[in-house]
Design a protein around this motif. Structure first.
Motif, PDB file in Angstrom:
ATOM      1  N   ILE A 197       0.825  -1.213   0.000  1.00  0.00           N
ATOM      2  CA  ILE A 197       0.000   0.000   0.000  1.00  0.00           C
ATOM      3  C   ILE A 197       0.860   1.263   0.000  1.00  0.00           C
ATOM      4  CG2 ILE A 197      -1.589   1.375   1.405  1.00  0.00           C
ATOM      5  CD1 ILE A 197      -3.042  -1.167   2.144  1.00  0.00           C
ATOM      6  N   LYS A 198       1.905   1.294   0.803  1.00  0.00           N
ATOM      7  CA  LYS A 198       2.785   2.463   0.865  1.00  0.00           C
ATOM      8  C   LYS A 198       3.399   2.736  -0.503  1.00  0.00           C
ATOM      9  CE  LYS A 198       6.778   4.368   3.320  1.00  0.00           C
ATOM     10  NZ  LYS A 198       7.804   4.116   4.373  1.00  0.00           N
ATOM     11  N   LYS A 199       3.840   1.672  -1.196  1.00  0.00           N
ATOM     12  CA  LYS A 199       4.441   1.849  -2.518  1.00  0.00           C
ATOM     13  C   LYS A 199       3.392   2.306  -3.537  1.00  0.00           C
ATOM     14  CE  LYS A 199       7.758  -0.816  -3.919  1.00  0.00           C
ATOM     15  NZ  LYS A 199       8.776   0.180  -4.386  1.00  0.00           N
ATOM     16  N   VAL A 200       2.179   1.787  -3.418  1.00  0.00           N
ATOM     17  CA  VAL A 200       1.108   2.211  -4.328  1.00  0.00           C
ATOM     18  C   VAL A 200       0.849   3.703  -4.168  1.00  0.00           C
ATOM     19  CG1 VAL A 200      -1.359   2.028  -4.812  1.00  0.00           C
ATOM     20  CG2 VAL A 200      -0.017  -0.040  -4.451  1.00  0.00           C
ATOM     21  N   ILE A 201       0.794   4.159  -2.934  1.00  0.00           N
ATOM     22  CA  ILE A 201       0.544   5.585  -2.668  1.00  0.00           C
ATOM     23  C   ILE A 201       1.703   6.440  -3.166  1.00  0.00           C
ATOM     24  CG2 ILE A 201       0.231   7.294  -0.848  1.00  0.00           C
ATOM     25  CD1 ILE A 201      -1.230   5.122   0.760  1.00  0.00           C
ATOM     26  N   ARG A 202       2.941   5.944  -2.946  1.00  0.00           N
ATOM     27  CA  ARG A 202       4.110   6.718  -3.353  1.00  0.00           C
ATOM     28  C   ARG A 202       4.250   6.800  -4.869  1.00  0.00           C
ATOM     29  NH1 ARG A 202       7.854   3.839  -1.289  1.00  0.00           N
ATOM     30  NH2 ARG A 202       8.839   2.992  -3.160  1.00  0.00           N
ATOM     31  N   THR A 203       4.011   5.693  -5.538  1.00  0.00           N
ATOM     32  CA  THR A 203       4.185   5.649  -6.989  1.00  0.00           C
ATOM     33  C   THR A 203       2.906   5.968  -7.754  1.00  0.00           C
ATOM     34  OG1 THR A 203       3.651   3.287  -7.100  1.00  0.00           O
ATOM     35  CG2 THR A 203       5.956   3.875  -6.731  1.00  0.00           C
ATOM     36  N   ARG A 204       1.776   5.984  -7.024  1.00  0.00           N
ATOM     37  CA  ARG A 204       0.473   6.191  -7.638  1.00  0.00           C
ATOM     38  C   ARG A 204       0.222   5.166  -8.749  1.00  0.00           C
ATOM     39  NH1 ARG A 204      -1.956  10.910  -6.494  1.00  0.00           N
ATOM     40  NH2 ARG A 204      -3.089  10.925  -8.480  1.00  0.00           N
ATOM     41  N   SER A 205       0.712   3.962  -8.529  1.00  0.00           N
ATOM     42  CA  SER A 205       0.568   2.881  -9.505  1.00  0.00           C
ATOM     43  C   SER A 205       0.041   1.640  -8.808  1.00  0.00           C
ATOM     44  CB  SER A 205       1.908   2.578 -10.170  1.00  0.00           C
ATOM     45  OG  SER A 205       1.807   1.406 -10.971  1.00  0.00           O
TER      46      SER A 205
END
Length: 230
Positions: A147-155
């Motif tokens: 989830i953190k990576k999704v939010i950071r990369t918006r992907s």
């Protein structure tokens, strides 16, 4: 007329066989970026729940044993297919074999402790049930690490929709299973929490599915799947 026990069995089987990644690997004859560890972990999960459902631990959960026994067969099939199509992945077969041996030894130790070191029936159920819940919750929670990576990369490529959706359906099915006919707190707790965790993953997916991705300069990580187990 179908009784509650039959309904429990049917929805339990549905929760066990959900696993689209298996079909994807089989059709493409390649494991792509998938890893075998979710299947290996699911095998451990199934073995633990098989033991939990036996009368020596829980007197009225034999369907948990039979359903997860079926699950063990499917996980063995998934692992076999993965190893057949893993191609040039170095040492993967040896590592998978070592992990499976370690799992069998660990489960054997849990069985011996339960049967010979714990005398009280409630204590046995609690000991095995808590261990089962720890593994089950861990499997449902694993995709949330993205989830953190999704939010950071918006992907959302880091948290595929079908992964979270199938996890949600699986957890919901087993939550229903625990509520039908007779309440089983250990099945209910881990899968009830799993339903919440997977729902949160789906919410994040819906929030970012149409967002413009940011390039973080990294390759796509290996996908993780939650096979359909208790």
């Amino acid at each position: 007329m179908v009784d509650a026990k039959q309904v429990r069995f049917i929805i339990g089987i549905i929760g066990t066989i959900i696993s689209p990644t298996f079909w994807r690997i089989y059709k493409k004859k390649s494991v792509e970026e998938f890893q075998p560890w979710p299947y290996v972990a699911a095998m451990m999960n199934c073995m633990l729940w098989v033991f939990y459902g036996l009368p020596v631990v829980h007197k009225d959960s034999i369907l948990v044993t039979t359903i997860n026994g079926v699950g063990m067969v499917f996980e063995a099939l998934y692992i076999s297919v993965f190893l057949i199509y893993c191609g040039g992945k170095k040492n993967i077969r040896r590592k998978v074999g070592l992990y499976l041996v370690a799992e069998v030894i660990s489960v054997a130790a849990i069985v011996l402790i339960t049967l010979f070191a714990i005398q009280n029936s409630f204590a046995k159920q609690t000991f095995v049930g808590v261990i089962c819940d720890i593994f089950n919750i861990g499997m449902y929670a694993a995709p949330s690490l993205a989830i953190k990576k999704v939010i950071r990369t918006r992907s959302v490529e880091y948290m595929p929709f079908w992964l979270s959706f199938i996890g949600f359906i699986n957890a919901a099915i087993w939550t229903a299973y625990s509520l039908i006919y007779k309440l089983d707190l250990y099945v209910l707790i881990s899968n009830g929490l799993g339903t919440t965790l997977c729902a949160s993953q789906l919410i994040v997916y819906l929030m970012y599915r149409n967002a413009t991705p940011k390039d973080d300069g990294k390759t796509k990580p290996s996908e993780i799947e939650i096979p359909g187990t208790v």
